[in-house]
Structure formats: structure tokens, C-alpha cells
Design an enzyme around this catalytic site. Structure first.
Site, mmCIF file in Angstrom:
data_model
loop_
_atom_site.group_PDB
_atom_site.id
_atom_site.type_symbol
_atom_site.label_atom_id
_atom_site.label_comp_id
_atom_site.label_asym_id
_atom_site.label_seq_id
_atom_site.Cartn_x
_atom_site.Cartn_y
_atom_site.Cartn_z
ATOM 1 N N CYS A 45 -35.780 -0.322 22.191
ATOM 2 C CA CYS A 45 -34.628 -1.081 22.680
ATOM 3 C C CYS A 45 -34.539 -0.858 24.178
ATOM 4 O O CYS A 45 -34.493 0.305 24.624
ATOM 5 C CB CYS A 45 -33.345 -0.621 21.988
ATOM 6 N N CYS B 36 -35.889 -8.612 25.441
ATOM 7 C CA CYS B 36 -35.117 -7.989 24.361
ATOM 8 C C CYS B 36 -36.073 -7.785 23.198
ATOM 9 O O CYS B 36 -36.843 -8.699 22.856
ATOM 10 C CB CYS B 36 -33.940 -8.875 23.953
#
Length: 274
Positions: free
Chosen positions: A70, A177
Site C-alpha cells: 500500500c 494505487c
């Protein structure tokens, strides 16, 4: 050997899939945080606390490496994780593949969450690695959330909106992302023919294997795949079944390459993992 992957939602699936593909004998521990998701709007201290709590659980479960697939969590808490666990347990983070994309592209765009797009972190990444190239910053409102819910229609709407705001002369798009690779085919369909996507999941998986001094193995033994949901044993949420890699991981099966990456997606083995 157990590798733990920690994220609020489905951003961990692409990296977990690559680890399953490259080293299927590894045991994987997938730690999702549905009670705390999404992490993006939360304070740095809240994200750090939730990551440290999950990492403590991972080590109690025998994890020998901790992966943070992440971008937001990496920039927020990787130093705190390494201070607590390294050198005993390697900690591997994730950054968008701006550097390799800039090295081979003429016009570049970065698709990311609204918060990441507006962040000093992304500005520094572009300044450090884009070689002075103009970079289009394209926020993708709602895309990560739609992916986490397995909402194909909402994801398609968010993709169409982002594609409309992407300059037509861009020949490459960095997926900023870790959720976005799950809908890479749909993203490619929305962009001009020949556009190349750059993703970091494969490079992160290779970095994990390097840190563990392991090589790819083609043996018949499959490791286990266990899931924790905000600290409690569970299963991958139903939305994961919307994606080939999610279905394979939920079944603890082998993950074929075609479930992970499009032929027009590139990765960097060196510049997208830290």
C-alpha cells in the site's frame, strides 16, 4: 516459511498473487482491515497504529517477512515498522513505478487516489524520478473503494472518468494505487491503443524473495493461505471473487501469470519496492 501482507483492503491481492505465482510453496498470511478501511483519510498516527497492531499479530503467527503493499501505508509507517522488526524480520514497502515509466516514456500520467494525488509524497516522487518530464496527475475518486466492494459497474464509471481526464498524448500510465492492477484490463480498454501501464506488484514480490534469499520454485507443494480481518480469522470478502487473482487466492490455488498482469503492463524489479 510465512510471509504476511498487510493492507486495509484488496490492494494486497496483486502482490500476494505474484508471490503465489513465483514461490507457491510459501505460506501467505493476508491481513486486511475492513473495520479500519479505508486508511487514506485517516491520520498518520492511526494508520501507523493499525499497521503495527497487524504486524504484531503477523509475527505471533510466525511471519518471517512483512509486506506493506500500500503506497499510503508505506510512506506513513514503513520507518516505524522497520524500527520495531528489522533486522530480525524484513519489512518491504511499495512505491509507484514512476522511475521506470519515466525512463522509457515520452508523456506520463499517474493515476492515484485523491489524497495521494494531492500529497507532498507524490510531488517528491515525481520530482525525484520523472527526469523533468511533465507528469499528468489524475485523481481517481471512488475507484479503490469500488474495487474493494467488487463493484464492477462503479469501477467502470470511475475508470471512464479518469480516462477522460488523462491527456490523449500520454503513452504510459503509472498505477499509483495498489488496488488498480485488479482492473488493469478495464483501464487499458479505456485508454488509447498502445498505452502501457506500469505497476509495482511484481517488483515487490521479487524484492520479498530477495530479502528472504529465495529463488522461484516450481515444486508441487502449495503453501497455505490464511486471512485475518481486523485481527480475527476469516475469509477473503466476497468482493475478492470479482477478480481472477482473488478467486485463485480464496481457493488456495496456484495463480497463473495471466491472472496477474496484462501483456501491455510493465513492472520494475528495482524501482517500485523499498
Amino acid at each position: 516459511m510465512t510471509v504476511a501482507l498487510i493492507d486495509s483492503g484488496f490492494g494486497l491481492l496483486p502482490t500476494a498473487g505474484w508471490l503465489r505465482h513465483l514461490a507457491p510453496e510459501l505460506d501467505l498470511l493476508l491481513l486486511l482491515d475492513p473495520e479500519g478501511a479505508p486508511w487514506g483519510p485517516k491520520t498518520a498516527s492511526s494508520v501507523t497504529d493499525r499497521l503495527l497492531t497487524a504486524a504484531d499479530l503477523a509475527t505471533e503467527r510466525g511471519a518471517e517477512a512483512i509486506v506493506v503493499p500500500c503506497n499510503t501505508a508505506t510512506v506513513t509507517a514503513i520507518d516505524a515498522l522497520r524500527e520495531r522488526f528489522e533486522p530480525r524480520i524484513p519489512v518491504i514497502g511499495t512505491v509507484p513505478a514512476v522511475k521506470p515509466a519515466a525512463a522509457t516514456s515520452q508523456n506520463l500520467a499517474v493515476w492515484a487516489t485523491v489524497r495521494t494525488t494531492a500529497s507532498d509524497y507524490q510531488d517528491r516522487l515525481i520530482a525525484d524520478f520523472a527526469n523533468g518530464m511533465p507528469v499528468a496527475r489524475v485523481a481517481c475518486p471512488g475507484l479503490a473503494e469500488a474495487i474493494d466492494h467488487g463493484d464492477v459497474a462503479a469501477a467502470a464509471e470511475a475508470i471512464a472518468d479518469a480516462a477522460e481526464r488523462t491527456p490523449r498524448n500520454c503513452d504510459a500510465v503509472v498505477l499509483g494505487c495498489t488496488h488498480y492492477p485488479l482492473v488493469a484490463p478495464e483501464i487499458l480498454q479505456s485508454l488509447p491503443a498502445g498505452t502501457i501501464l506500469y505497476d509495482s506488484a511484481e517488483s515487490v514480490a521479487h524484492q520479498v524473495l530477495r530479502r528472504l534469499n529465495r529463488t522461484r520454485e516450481a515444486g508441487s507443494v502449495l503453501g497455505s493461505i490464511d486471512v485475518e480481518l481486523s485481527g480475527r480469522p476469516g475469509r477473503l470478502p466476497a468482493g475478492a471473487y470479482a477478480y481472477p487473482v482473488g478467486r485463485a487466492l480464496a481457493a488456495a490455488a496456484r495463480v497463473p501469470r495471466e491472472a496477474l498482469i496484462s501483456a501491455t503492463t510493465r513492472t520494475s524489479v528495482t524501482a517500485s519496492a523499498i
